[in-house]
Every structure is written in C-alpha cells, then in structure tokens.
Design an enzyme around this catalytic site. Structure first.
Site, PDB file in Angstrom:
ATOM      1  N   THR A   1       0.852  -1.183   0.000  1.00  0.00           N
ATOM      2  CA  THR A   1       0.000   0.000   0.000  1.00  0.00           C
ATOM      3  C   THR A   1       0.890   1.236   0.000  1.00  0.00           C
ATOM      4  OG1 THR A   1      -1.708   1.233   1.215  1.00  0.00           O
ATOM      5  CG2 THR A   1      -0.218  -0.111   2.536  1.00  0.00           C
TER       6      THR A   1
ATOM      7  N   HIS B   1       1.514 -12.255  13.459  1.00  0.00           N
ATOM      8  CA  HIS B   1       2.490 -12.801  14.410  1.00  0.00           C
ATOM      9  C   HIS B   1       2.219 -14.265  14.753  1.00  0.00           C
ATOM     10  CE1 HIS B   1       5.983 -12.317  16.674  1.00  0.00           C
ATOM     11  NE2 HIS B   1       5.625 -11.397  17.550  1.00  0.00           N
TER      12      HIS B   1
END
Length: 492
Positions: A411, A463
């Site tokens: 992005t 994560h």
C-alpha cells in the site's frame, strides 16, 4: 392479457459473480419491458462487495418483467428478469417499469419465488458470469422464528475473511442451531462465562455482537431514564439468562439538516467486514525502517530516459515498480513469510507463488487487486502488469477474480504525502508493506550530512506465523535493495 406459460418464459437468476458472494445490488438496467434481447447481451449492471459487473443474458427472447428496480440488493439465486423465449410480442398491459420494492431494499431468495419453473437449456454457450447458481448453493438451513438472510453464506464469508475456507455450521447439543457470532465475540463470551445460546442477537442477520455479550453479564438495568422507554410487559417474562437485554437502547439523535447518513454497502461494506475480521483475528505486529532511496530514484530516472536500452518503452516507470521488485526479492530470500493461517485445520499454508496485491483508492472505495504470479515476472513484465492493474482500477472495471487469491500486499500511502502508517493485513494474507512519501531530507552519507531522498517503510505481519526475526529480515532486505538497487542483480 397474454398468458406467460412455463414453456416460453425463462427466469434469469442473480448469479454468483465471485467466489463466496451472497448478494449484489442492481445499479442499472440496460433493457426495459418489451425489449428484444439476444444471447450474450448485457441487460444490467450489478455491484457486489468486490466489483461492479455487467450481466449478460444467456438466451434470446423478449423481456416480460424486471423483477426489481435499480438500487435493490438481491440475494444470489433470486430471479431478477423474466424473458419470453418463444419470440412473441410483449403483452399490451405489460408494466413499463419494475415494481417498487419495499424498504429496506433487500430480497431473500426463499421469499421471492420465480413465476415459473426454469427449464434447463439444451446447450449453453460461455458468457461473462455464467447462468446462475446451482440449486444446492441456494438452499437455506431451516430456522425457527423470523427468517434471516443466508446465515450459512454469511458464516462462509466470515470464515474466508479469517483466512481459511468456509466453515460448516455445527449443531450443538439437543439439535439446536449453533448461535451466529464472530470468533472474537465467541472468545469474549467464553472468557466471561456467557452461554451464547441464551443471548438474543441484535446484529444483522441474527449475529450476536460484543454488546450483546456485555449486556448479558451486566447487572439488571436500574429504573429507566427519561430518554429510555420502559420495557414491554412481555419482555419481563423472558428467561433470567436474557433479562439483561430487556431494556431498549436509547435512540440515537439525528440532525437531518447537519448530518448525512450513507448506507453501508458494496465495497465499503466488504472493506469494513474484512478489516474488522483481520484486525480482531490476526495479531498484528508492525515494524518500521527509514531508508535512503536516492540511488533507486536515480535508477527510475535512468529507466525513463533510456527506454530502448532497458526494454521499458511505453511502460509506466515509477518508484512503486522498484519497491515491488525489492519486496519480491526479499520474499524469495525468506519464503516462509509468504503463507497463510488455516484456523480450521490448525495448519500454516506455505505459498510457493506470489500474487502481489496493490491497494488502490478508487471512487468506489479501497480495493486490492493482485498481480498473479508476480514472482515469475521480469522488471518490464512487472511494469506492464502494474500499469494495467492501476488503469483498470481507476476505470472501475476490476473484476472479482483480480481481487481474489492474493498472498502479500503493498500500500503506497506516500502518494498522499504521508510518511508512514500501520497497515491492516488483507484477510488471508501474512504481510503488507506500507510505503511512505519520498522526501529530500538531511542524511549522513559517506561521513557528511547531505540532502538525500529518504522514505519510511512499514511492514505489518501476522504474528501467529511470522516471528519478529523473520519479519525484520524481510523488511531489512527490502530497505537494502532500495538503498543499493544493484542488489536486484546480485540477489536475483
């Protein structure tokens, strides 16, 4: 009045123009009652949660009825247009416009039965979006009480947003249907010791919300305040497990002269669901690095000035192209970051291909089309794919297929003058790279402070499957390539 017979009238149903979509809004009709249509002719434009798509009719005939007006949201599998395939003229008393749909404009496939039974065509020719959905895809699970719209499909969509395949509705003990709630809400209920089956849902389509769970454990409401209506007598006899939901919520104030309410639908609705699903499902970690990209910017100018030398004539060359290539190089050096989390199977799915998503701001909202097999493309090929992707997105013609199957995303918030951000993962993906504005800044270069072109990169990752070490190495490699673009050759 001309009678429409089962043998001559065909019902064209709202098809599933993308994987897992359950509804679409009719944006525009291109035909009217009495018009003659031919096989493959576009009859309307619809907007799904992913794109605006034109629908072609799969047979010849005369339009007998438009089932719904423009602006109506219709479930997949619901008949939207009736066509007389016998070739007869339109009846004299045929309506000139589709019947007005009640508000809110949403129709259930089970509530809107077609006027006649659809015949199976003897032969089909391939068209843009097919001929509708199979009968099995529109079956509804029997439910007691008021009808809700496609709860199984909603659960499947949510499962997809969480990064794994559609989840089957699991019955609970006693044959009851499993309460509808998102994973974070289920966890909250478990932590608070609340039985979801005892909660009256207040969310759309019968979904239990976080507020419902909190209300179930809150103490009994005190005497109603002046702005809150007293509970109805019938509600007082509700089971004790539901007593906390008796009081009606205060009515939100709305100043029509100073406020505007915009319905949440289409791309905005899909984006909201995806971002909430991602933010509250995948534990995000974001790391940052500031890097001198002066050499990369010089390479961009060189590629523009000598297109014949580098085979880039007619291609759009910009910093995003080299950033995308640097990201692909880093992913090849650390392939474990290109993965997804399968919650249902409790597995990490390693991807041996890269479908590189590029976040694009369009008039319809944020969309993330992706470049298929970006890891196999040369720099000119990547430039060509990137140019086509951006042009198609700006024209509003991005297809649903172009926004499916992404593995990683970039992005570019720098185009808005922003230094950096903490991007949210695209559902089902493991990492997203945010690129900040490239600015001339004082920088220590070869022992001296000089003006250099500098930017900040931010990498968010899931994560659950990406450790800090792996995420750091990927981000460091992207920065190293942009600092010394010759590494595109030595590391390639």
């Amino acid at each position: 009045m001309t009678t429409m017979t089962e043998a001559s009238v065909r019902e064209f149903k709202m098809p599933d123009v993308g994987e897992g979509l359950t509804e679409a809004e009719i944006l525009k009709w291109y035909v009217q009652v009495g018009d003659t249509v031919t096989d493959g002719q576009v009859v309307c434009e619809v907007e799904t949660a992913k794109a605006a798509v034109e629908l072609p009719i799969p047979y010849d005939g005369v339009v007998r009825e438009l089932r719904f007006p423009e602006g109506t949201t219709v479930d997949v599998g619901t008949s939207i247009i009736a066509v007389d395939v016998s070739g007869g003229a339109a009846p004299a008393d045929a309506p000139a416009a589709p019947a007005e749909a009640p508000q809110p404009a949403r129709v259930s496939a089970s509530a809107q039965a077609p006027a006649v039974e659809e015949e199976k065509p003897a032969a089909r020719q391939p068209v843009l979006v097919g001929y509708g959905v199979a009968v099995s895809s529109t079956k509804r699970r029997p439910r007691k009480g008021p009808e809700v719209v496609v709860p199984q499909a909603q659960a499947a969509v949510q499962a997809e947003l969480n990064g794994h395949g559609p989840a089957a509705a699991a019955p609970v003990a006693g044959g009851r249907s499993r309460p509808l709630a998102k994973p974070p809400v289920r966890k909250l209920a478990k932590d608070l010791g609340v039985d979801l089956a005892a909660i009256v849902p207040s969310g759309a389509d019968g979904v239990i919300t976080r507020e419902d769970v909190h209300a179930a454990v809150a103490p009994a409401a005190p005497a109603a305040a002046p702005q809150v209506a007293a509970p109805a007598p019938a509600a007082l006899s509700a089971p004790s497990g539901r007593s906390a939901t008796v009081a009606a919520p205060p009515v939100a104030s709305f100043d029509g002269a100073r406020e505007t309410r915009v319905p949440v639908k289409g791309v905005r609705k899909a984006t909201a669901q995806a971002m909430v699903g991602s933010a509250f499902t995948a534990p995000h970690v974001t790391e940052f690095v500031t890097v001198d990209v002066t050499r990369t910017m010089k390479l961009v100018e060189e590629l523009k000035e000598s297109p014949d030398t580098y085979g880039t004539r007619g291609l759009r060359i910009n910093p995003l192209l080299l950033i995308a290539k640097a990201f692909l190089v880093a992913v090849r050096r650390h392939p474990d970051i290109n993965a997804s989390w399968d919650e249902a199977a409790q597995e990490i799915v390693l991807k041996h291909y890269v479908n590189l998503g590029i976040a694009a701001a369009t008039p319809r909202g944020l969309i993330v089309p992706n470049i298929k097999d970006a890891h196999t493309k040369t720099l000119p090929e990547l430039a060509q794919s990137l140019s086509e992707l951006v042009a198609t997105a700006r024209e509003g013609k991005t297809s649903p297929a172009a926004m499916q199957g992404g593995t990683l995303t970039i992005t570019n918030v720098g185009v808005f003058g922003i230094d950096t951000g903490t991007p949210i993962l695209n559902p089902g993906e493991s990492a997203i790279l945010a690129v900040g504005a490239i600015k001339l800044q004082p920088w220590v270069h070869k022992g001296k402070v000089k003006p250099r072109q500098v930017t900040t990169l931010a990498l968010s990752f899931d994560h659950r499957l990406v450790d800090g070490e792996l995420g750091s190495k990927v981000l460091a490699d992207v920065a190293a390539v942009l600092e010394q673009p010759k590494r595109l050759i030595t590391w390639n």
